[in-house]
Design an enzyme around this catalytic site. Sequence first.
Site, PDB file in Angstrom:
ATOM      1  N   SER A 138       0.824  -1.203   0.063  1.00  0.00           N
ATOM      2  CA  SER A 138      -0.259  -0.042  -0.065  1.00  0.00           C
ATOM      3  C   SER A 138       0.939   1.253  -0.115  1.00  0.00           C
ATOM      4  CB  SER A 138      -0.883   0.048   1.282  1.00  0.00           C
ATOM      5  OG  SER A 138      -1.573   1.300   1.273  1.00  0.00           O
ATOM      6  N   TYR A 151      -1.981  -1.228  10.528  1.00  0.00           N
ATOM      7  CA  TYR A 151      -2.242  -1.296   8.903  1.00  0.00           C
ATOM      8  C   TYR A 151      -0.848  -0.709   8.534  1.00  0.00           C
ATOM      9  CZ  TYR A 151      -3.924  -1.233   4.046  1.00  0.00           C
ATOM     10  OH  TYR A 151      -4.160  -0.998   2.847  1.00  0.00           O
TER      11      TYR A 151
HETATM   12  P1  NAD Z   1     -11.478  -6.059   0.094  1.00  0.00           P
HETATM   13  O1  NAD Z   1     -12.092  -6.022   1.544  1.00  0.00           O
HETATM   14  O2  NAD Z   1     -12.427  -5.854  -1.075  1.00  0.00           O
HETATM   15  O3  NAD Z   1     -10.905  -7.598  -0.131  1.00  0.00           O
HETATM   16  C1  NAD Z   1     -10.178  -8.201   0.998  1.00  0.00           C
HETATM   17  C2  NAD Z   1      -9.948  -9.801   0.553  1.00  0.00           C
HETATM   18  O4  NAD Z   1      -9.357 -10.321   1.637  1.00  0.00           O
HETATM   19  C3  NAD Z   1     -11.325 -10.516   0.375  1.00  0.00           C
HETATM   20  O5  NAD Z   1     -11.556 -11.472  -0.474  1.00  0.00           O
HETATM   21  C4  NAD Z   1     -11.665 -10.900   1.783  1.00  0.00           C
HETATM   22  O6  NAD Z   1     -12.659 -12.216   1.817  1.00  0.00           O
HETATM   23  C5  NAD Z   1     -10.081 -11.383   2.162  1.00  0.00           C
HETATM   24  N1  NAD Z   1      -9.927 -11.753   3.581  1.00  0.00           N
HETATM   25  C6  NAD Z   1     -10.068 -10.741   4.683  1.00  0.00           C
HETATM   26  N2  NAD Z   1      -9.777 -11.406   5.794  1.00  0.00           N
HETATM   27  C7  NAD Z   1      -9.009 -12.667   5.314  1.00  0.00           C
HETATM   28  C8  NAD Z   1      -8.604 -13.830   6.064  1.00  0.00           C
HETATM   29  N3  NAD Z   1      -8.391 -13.721   7.396  1.00  0.00           N
HETATM   30  N4  NAD Z   1      -8.399 -14.914   5.266  1.00  0.00           N
HETATM   31  C9  NAD Z   1      -8.400 -14.942   4.021  1.00  0.00           C
HETATM   32  N5  NAD Z   1      -9.039 -13.888   3.440  1.00  0.00           N
HETATM   33  C10 NAD Z   1      -9.118 -12.686   3.956  1.00  0.00           C
HETATM   34  O7  NAD Z   1     -10.148  -5.102   0.257  1.00  0.00           O
HETATM   35  P2  NAD Z   1      -9.155  -4.636  -0.991  1.00  0.00           P
HETATM   36  O8  NAD Z   1      -9.405  -3.243  -0.928  1.00  0.00           O
HETATM   37  O9  NAD Z   1      -9.516  -5.326  -2.215  1.00  0.00           O
HETATM   38  O10 NAD Z   1      -7.748  -5.007  -0.288  1.00  0.00           O
HETATM   39  C11 NAD Z   1      -6.988  -6.146  -0.779  1.00  0.00           C
HETATM   40  C12 NAD Z   1      -5.516  -5.728  -0.604  1.00  0.00           C
HETATM   41  O11 NAD Z   1      -5.159  -4.396  -1.032  1.00  0.00           O
HETATM   42  C13 NAD Z   1      -5.379  -5.538   1.174  1.00  0.00           C
HETATM   43  O12 NAD Z   1      -4.194  -5.987   1.454  1.00  0.00           O
HETATM   44  C14 NAD Z   1      -5.502  -4.051   1.158  1.00  0.00           C
HETATM   45  O13 NAD Z   1      -4.426  -3.658   2.376  1.00  0.00           O
HETATM   46  C15 NAD Z   1      -4.528  -3.710  -0.096  1.00  0.00           C
HETATM   47  N6  NAD Z   1      -4.742  -2.250  -0.271  1.00  0.00           N
HETATM   48  C16 NAD Z   1      -6.150  -1.798  -0.612  1.00  0.00           C
HETATM   49  C17 NAD Z   1      -6.181  -0.425  -0.974  1.00  0.00           C
HETATM   50  C18 NAD Z   1      -7.459   0.344  -1.424  1.00  0.00           C
HETATM   51  O14 NAD Z   1      -7.840   1.477  -1.588  1.00  0.00           O
HETATM   52  N7  NAD Z   1      -8.501  -0.653  -1.419  1.00  0.00           N
HETATM   53  C19 NAD Z   1      -5.034   0.508  -1.128  1.00  0.00           C
HETATM   54  C20 NAD Z   1      -3.875  -0.167  -0.808  1.00  0.00           C
HETATM   55  C21 NAD Z   1      -3.610  -1.271  -0.514  1.00  0.00           C
END
Ligand code: NAD
Length: 256
Positions: A138, A151
Amino acid sequence: MLNGKTALVTGSTSGIGLGIAICLARQGANVVLNGFGETDAAQAAVREYGQKVGYHGADMSKPDEIEAMMAYAQAEFGGVDVLVNNAGIQHVAPVEDFPSARWDAIIAINLSSVFHTTRLAIPAMRKKNWGRVLNIASTHGLVASAQKSAYVAAKHGVVGFTKSVALETATTGVTVNAICPGWVLTPLVQKQVDARAAADGISDDEAKKALLREKQPSLQFTTPEQLGELALFLCSDAAANVRGVAWQMDGGWTAQ
Ligand code: NAD
């Protein structure tokens, strides 16, 4: 480009993970999905591209379940060639109010799971002399925001871990890199939009604009599809010597 290869994407039932899984399948990879919630819909979305698709429901906070998932990938798919460590959760609170259980969960899911999947995937990648580990960190792996101590700590940890393992594999065909998205409009961010709208008494649209104005100079969300295309580049031969980077796709967030 990825015909005959298998990609395992953690947390791929939603958001960024699902977007990346679809891009990898479109380029010919078999895909192992993981995550909670809409598991059937996610499998159907990835199956559209005609490749073999599997699913394992391992909880990324539990090392024994991660081991079972990696064993499943070995038994059913012959191992993992592309490992995308994407599962992640968020909790927003000042450090003095931060629940210890949330701290532990964020460190386990966002950071320690990356260690467990990677340590289990690397031996077979070394044997084949080809592999790609893509860690979805991130902007918070590079800079901080208030109220996100767990985080930010976990994501900085992911960036450091990425560099260390990239050095360990530097003379092999295995590359290890991190991707650092800024705001992406997924369920994880929608929760923060909802909290902002409720706290400030503003509309959903105004809350989205406020979040973007605060951090992301492009005033545009990055999309899971754009991140999927970056993941594809990092899987390509052209990226064979890209090692240990933390690659932003953040609309200028970290350029400030
Ligand atoms: P999201 O909530 O849409 O997806 C998260 C996924 O992780 C889902 O499939 C959920 O079921 C799974 N998950 C959660 N806890 C879990 C567990 N204990 N075991 C297995 N699976 C689990 O979120 P997202 O925004 O798509 O995030 C995905 C990644 O990207 C994360 O690591 C997040 O930190 C990172 N990220 C997101 C953003 C953003 O703006 N959305 C920005 C930077 C980084």
